[in-house]
Design a protein around this motif. Structure first.
Motif, mmCIF file in Angstrom:
data_model
loop_
_atom_site.group_PDB
_atom_site.id
_atom_site.type_symbol
_atom_site.label_atom_id
_atom_site.label_comp_id
_atom_site.label_asym_id
_atom_site.label_seq_id
_atom_site.Cartn_x
_atom_site.Cartn_y
_atom_site.Cartn_z
ATOM 1 N N LEU A 78 -12.414 7.172 5.985
ATOM 2 C CA LEU A 78 -11.562 6.620 4.932
ATOM 3 C C LEU A 78 -10.274 7.429 4.790
ATOM 4 C CD1 LEU A 78 -14.198 5.753 2.163
ATOM 5 C CD2 LEU A 78 -13.011 4.189 3.700
ATOM 6 N N ILE A 79 -10.384 8.750 4.893
ATOM 7 C CA ILE A 79 -9.192 9.596 4.805
ATOM 8 C C ILE A 79 -8.252 9.327 5.976
ATOM 9 C CG2 ILE A 79 -8.380 11.986 4.901
ATOM 10 C CD1 ILE A 79 -10.913 12.772 3.375
ATOM 11 N N ALA A 80 -8.831 9.178 7.180
ATOM 12 C CA ALA A 80 -8.007 8.902 8.361
ATOM 13 C C ALA A 80 -7.311 7.545 8.239
ATOM 14 C CB ALA A 80 -8.872 8.945 9.621
ATOM 15 N N LYS A 81 -8.010 6.553 7.702
ATOM 16 C CA LYS A 81 -7.390 5.234 7.498
ATOM 17 C C LYS A 81 -6.227 5.336 6.520
ATOM 18 C CE LYS A 81 -11.303 2.166 8.459
ATOM 19 N NZ LYS A 81 -12.231 1.143 7.881
ATOM 20 N N ASP A 82 -6.439 6.069 5.444
ATOM 21 C CA ASP A 82 -5.388 6.194 4.438
ATOM 22 C C ASP A 82 -4.177 6.932 5.002
ATOM 23 O OD1 ASP A 82 -4.814 5.968 1.366
ATOM 24 O OD2 ASP A 82 -4.298 8.017 1.902
ATOM 25 N N GLN A 83 -4.409 7.994 5.771
ATOM 26 C CA GLN A 83 -3.299 8.754 6.348
ATOM 27 C C GLN A 83 -2.508 7.924 7.349
ATOM 28 O OE1 GLN A 83 -5.299 12.192 7.959
ATOM 29 N NE2 GLN A 83 -5.170 13.335 6.043
ATOM 30 N N LEU A 84 -3.175 7.002 8.024
ATOM 31 C CA LEU A 84 -2.499 6.175 9.019
ATOM 32 C C LEU A 84 -1.746 5.011 8.379
ATOM 33 C CD1 LEU A 84 -2.142 5.957 12.095
ATOM 34 C CD2 LEU A 84 -4.117 4.431 12.133
ATOM 35 N N CYS A 85 -2.330 4.424 7.337
ATOM 36 C CA CYS A 85 -1.756 3.217 6.737
ATOM 37 C C CYS A 85 -0.759 3.507 5.622
ATOM 38 C CB CYS A 85 -2.872 2.334 6.176
ATOM 39 S SG CYS A 85 -4.027 1.706 7.411
ATOM 40 N N ARG A 86 -0.952 4.618 4.927
ATOM 41 C CA ARG A 86 -0.135 4.872 3.739
ATOM 42 C C ARG A 86 1.359 4.983 4.033
ATOM 43 N NH1 ARG A 86 -0.913 6.448 -1.627
ATOM 44 N NH2 ARG A 86 -3.129 6.145 -1.332
ATOM 45 N N PRO A 87 1.814 5.603 5.139
ATOM 46 C CA PRO A 87 3.268 5.651 5.365
ATOM 47 C C PRO A 87 3.920 4.278 5.402
ATOM 48 C CG PRO A 87 2.169 7.222 6.788
ATOM 49 C CD PRO A 87 1.087 6.419 6.143
ATOM 50 N N VAL A 88 3.314 3.328 6.134
ATOM 51 C CA VAL A 88 3.879 1.976 6.197
ATOM 52 C C VAL A 88 3.839 1.320 4.828
ATOM 53 C CG1 VAL A 88 3.629 -0.317 7.235
ATOM 54 C CG2 VAL A 88 3.212 1.734 8.610
ATOM 55 N N PHE A 89 2.686 1.423 4.182
ATOM 56 C CA PHE A 89 2.513 0.817 2.853
ATOM 57 C C PHE A 89 3.477 1.432 1.847
ATOM 58 C CE2 PHE A 89 0.399 0.684 -1.292
ATOM 59 C CZ PHE A 89 0.058 -0.660 -1.384
ATOM 60 N N PHE A 90 3.590 2.751 1.862
ATOM 61 C CA PHE A 90 4.411 3.449 0.865
ATOM 62 C C PHE A 90 5.900 3.179 1.071
ATOM 63 C CE2 PHE A 90 6.848 7.268 -0.286
ATOM 64 C CZ PHE A 90 6.557 7.333 -1.637
ATOM 65 N N TRP A 91 6.365 3.241 2.335
ATOM 66 C CA TRP A 91 7.803 3.080 2.574
ATOM 67 C C TRP A 91 8.285 1.667 2.287
ATOM 68 C CZ3 TRP A 91 10.867 6.826 2.171
ATOM 69 C CH2 TRP A 91 10.513 8.100 2.615
ATOM 70 N N PHE B 153 7.129 -0.082 -0.127
ATOM 71 C CA PHE B 153 7.291 -0.006 -1.581
ATOM 72 C C PHE B 153 8.663 0.570 -1.926
ATOM 73 C CE2 PHE B 153 4.831 -0.703 -5.316
ATOM 74 C CZ PHE B 153 3.596 -1.174 -4.878
ATOM 75 N N ILE B 154 9.044 1.659 -1.269
ATOM 76 C CA ILE B 154 10.315 2.315 -1.546
ATOM 77 C C ILE B 154 11.482 1.387 -1.212
ATOM 78 C CG2 ILE B 154 11.796 4.247 -0.912
ATOM 79 C CD1 ILE B 154 9.462 5.026 -2.658
ATOM 80 N N TYR B 155 11.380 0.682 -0.064
ATOM 81 C CA TYR B 155 12.471 -0.210 0.328
ATOM 82 C C TYR B 155 12.742 -1.266 -0.739
ATOM 83 C CZ TYR B 155 11.863 1.752 5.019
ATOM 84 O OH TYR B 155 11.771 2.598 6.084
ATOM 85 N N VAL B 156 11.681 -1.954 -1.148
ATOM 86 C CA VAL B 156 11.858 -3.035 -2.120
ATOM 87 C C VAL B 156 12.291 -2.466 -3.468
ATOM 88 C CG1 VAL B 156 10.740 -4.987 -3.266
ATOM 89 C CG2 VAL B 156 10.149 -4.425 -0.909
ATOM 90 N N GLY C 191 0.291 -6.879 7.874
ATOM 91 C CA GLY C 191 -0.653 -6.943 6.769
ATOM 92 C C GLY C 191 -0.368 -5.899 5.704
ATOM 93 N N LEU C 192 -0.010 -4.682 6.131
ATOM 94 C CA LEU C 192 0.301 -3.624 5.164
ATOM 95 C C LEU C 192 1.585 -3.935 4.399
ATOM 96 C CD1 LEU C 192 -0.600 -0.491 7.309
ATOM 97 C CD2 LEU C 192 -1.908 -1.446 5.414
ATOM 98 N N ARG C 193 2.558 -4.531 5.083
ATOM 99 C CA ARG C 193 3.777 -4.935 4.382
ATOM 100 C C ARG C 193 3.476 -5.997 3.330
ATOM 101 N NH1 ARG C 193 6.373 -4.679 9.650
ATOM 102 N NH2 ARG C 193 5.994 -6.900 9.903
ATOM 103 N N MET C 194 2.650 -6.978 3.698
ATOM 104 C CA MET C 194 2.297 -8.025 2.742
ATOM 105 C C MET C 194 1.543 -7.448 1.555
ATOM 106 S SD MET C 194 3.581 -10.840 3.779
ATOM 107 C CE MET C 194 2.691 -11.965 2.710
ATOM 108 N N GLU C 195 0.665 -6.483 1.830
ATOM 109 C CA GLU C 195 -0.089 -5.859 0.739
ATOM 110 C C GLU C 195 0.839 -5.085 -0.195
ATOM 111 O OE1 GLU C 195 -4.065 -4.104 -0.654
ATOM 112 O OE2 GLU C 195 -3.817 -5.243 1.172
ATOM 113 N N ALA C 196 1.795 -4.354 0.383
ATOM 114 C CA ALA C 196 2.729 -3.582 -0.439
ATOM 115 C C ALA C 196 3.598 -4.503 -1.291
ATOM 116 C CB ALA C 196 3.602 -2.708 0.457
ATOM 117 N N VAL C 197 4.129 -5.561 -0.671
ATOM 118 C CA VAL C 197 5.002 -6.472 -1.416
ATOM 119 C C VAL C 197 4.226 -7.214 -2.499
ATOM 120 C CG1 VAL C 197 6.446 -8.534 -1.207
ATOM 121 C CG2 VAL C 197 6.623 -6.726 0.497
#
Length: 345
Positions: free
Chosen positions: A192-205, A207-210, A269-275
């Motif tokens: 779970l930690i590895a998934k979060d570390q891999l996915c969070r940058p795309v998901f987080f950034w 968020f920042i863009y929008v 998918g991560l972009r859609m989740e963030a938006v």
């Protein structure tokens, strides 16, 4: 090893397996001399296996040796897949199938770390074809980032697979099922930690863009207020939307494991989740803004202290984006307010 030694080993393994199947109630002490000799051949070959050798039974190269004895072996092959086998009946096979099923489940759950073609393991730089084509240093930096990312993911997969394999070694060594499941739970936490570390940058950034776009739109609305007075009413709405989106950002930043981000969904998918999560915050902020303007919330306080109106407005919009629990209470407050107004009329 020679072909003759391999032949003797395979014949010994087949003989042992046949003996176990045809004499399920017989213990190892009751084996005839011929079977004991076959067991000795297997034990000698098993004891000689080292990292880098080819396992004669599974046909895989031993990359990382987890645990070995004269009765069993557990290791990771050159593809970091977990391999194991044993030579005699275990003293207790209770829960063995459950542990084996969990090993397969956890191995599949960690496969994303070994997919070198995964778009999430590629370098974080955007695919700017012009820069990649005309700037060699940028292309080299991009390739170096990707190579380093794949190497880090493989190291993480190695550590996780070693932990998973340890649970199988514990079973073969007679450890209880409950203790083995504790080790597997640790491996699941690491996945779970590895998934979060891999996915969070795309998901987080994303968020920042929008969020930056909303901020620029809010600043532009202030400028339009002076240029075009007809658009004066847009600015408060954009401020409420920005505050709600900021609250949603704070919410997802503090939630590490509850987000359950999956690498299989990919960047799209991560972009859609963030938006989608950001739009929930925007909608919550606008809903609070409407309730605030209608004096459904803080009606009594604002009438006596109008100086805190802007701060209270911003706080409630951010809080609504942070926690969706505020919205049901707000709707209940609105319903009671409307009911009381209707009763007074």
């Amino acid at each position: 090893m020679s072909e003759a030694a391999d032949k003797d080993f395979f014949e010994a393994m087949v003989a042992l397996s046949l003996w176990r199947n045809t004499h399920p109630d017989k213990k190892i002490e009751a084996e005839p001399a011929e079977i004991m000799e076959k067991r000795r051949i297997v034990m000698v070959r098993l004891s000689s296996l080292q990292e880098g050798d080819v396992d004669p039974w599974m046909g895989q190269r031993v990359e990382i040796l987890i645990r070995k004895s004269s009765r069993y072996i557990v290791y990771l092959d050159d593809k970091l897949e977990i391999q194991w086998w044993w030579t005699q009946r275990l003293s207790s096979e209770e829960g063995m199938s459950v542990i084996q099923a969990n090993i397969m489940r956890l191995s599949c759950a960690s496969n994303f770390l070994l997919d070198a073609q995964s778009e999430l393991l590629k370098a974080p730089f955007p695919k700017l074809r012009v820069l990649l084509r005309w700037l060699p240093w940028f292309r080299r930096m991009n390739e170096a980032q990707q190579t380093a990312s794949v190497a880090r993911a493989r190291d993480s997969a190695r550590r996780i697979r070693m932990l998973i394999a340890e649970s199988m070694a514990m079973v073969l060594n007679g450890v209880s099922r409950a203790e083995c499941e504790k080790v597997q739970a640790m491996a699941e936490d690491q996945i779970l930690i590895a998934k979060d570390q891999l996915c969070r940058p795309v998901f987080f950034w994303w968020f920042i863009y929008v969020l930056c776009l909303l901020g620029l739109a809010s600043l532009a609305s202030h400028w339009l207020d002076s240029v075009c007075p007809a658009l004066t009413g847009i600015s408060p709405w954009l401020q409420a939307a920005l505050a709600g989106a900021f609250g949603a950002l704070l919410s997802v930043t503090t939630r590490t494991r509850s987000l359950r981000l999956e690498p299989e969904s990919g960047k799209r998918g991560l972009r859609m989740e963030a938006v989608s999560r950001l739009l929930i915050g925007v909608g919550a902020g606008i809903l609070v803004h409407l309730a605030f303007e209608a004096e459904i919330i803080l009606k009594g306080a604002l009438s006596s202290t109008p100086s805190i109106a802007n701060a209270a407005h911003a706080f409630l919009c951010i809080a609504s984006g942070w926690s969706e629990k505020i919205l049901p209470s707000l709707l209940g407050r609105a319903e009671s307010f409307v009911s009381s107004e209707a009763a007074e009329k």
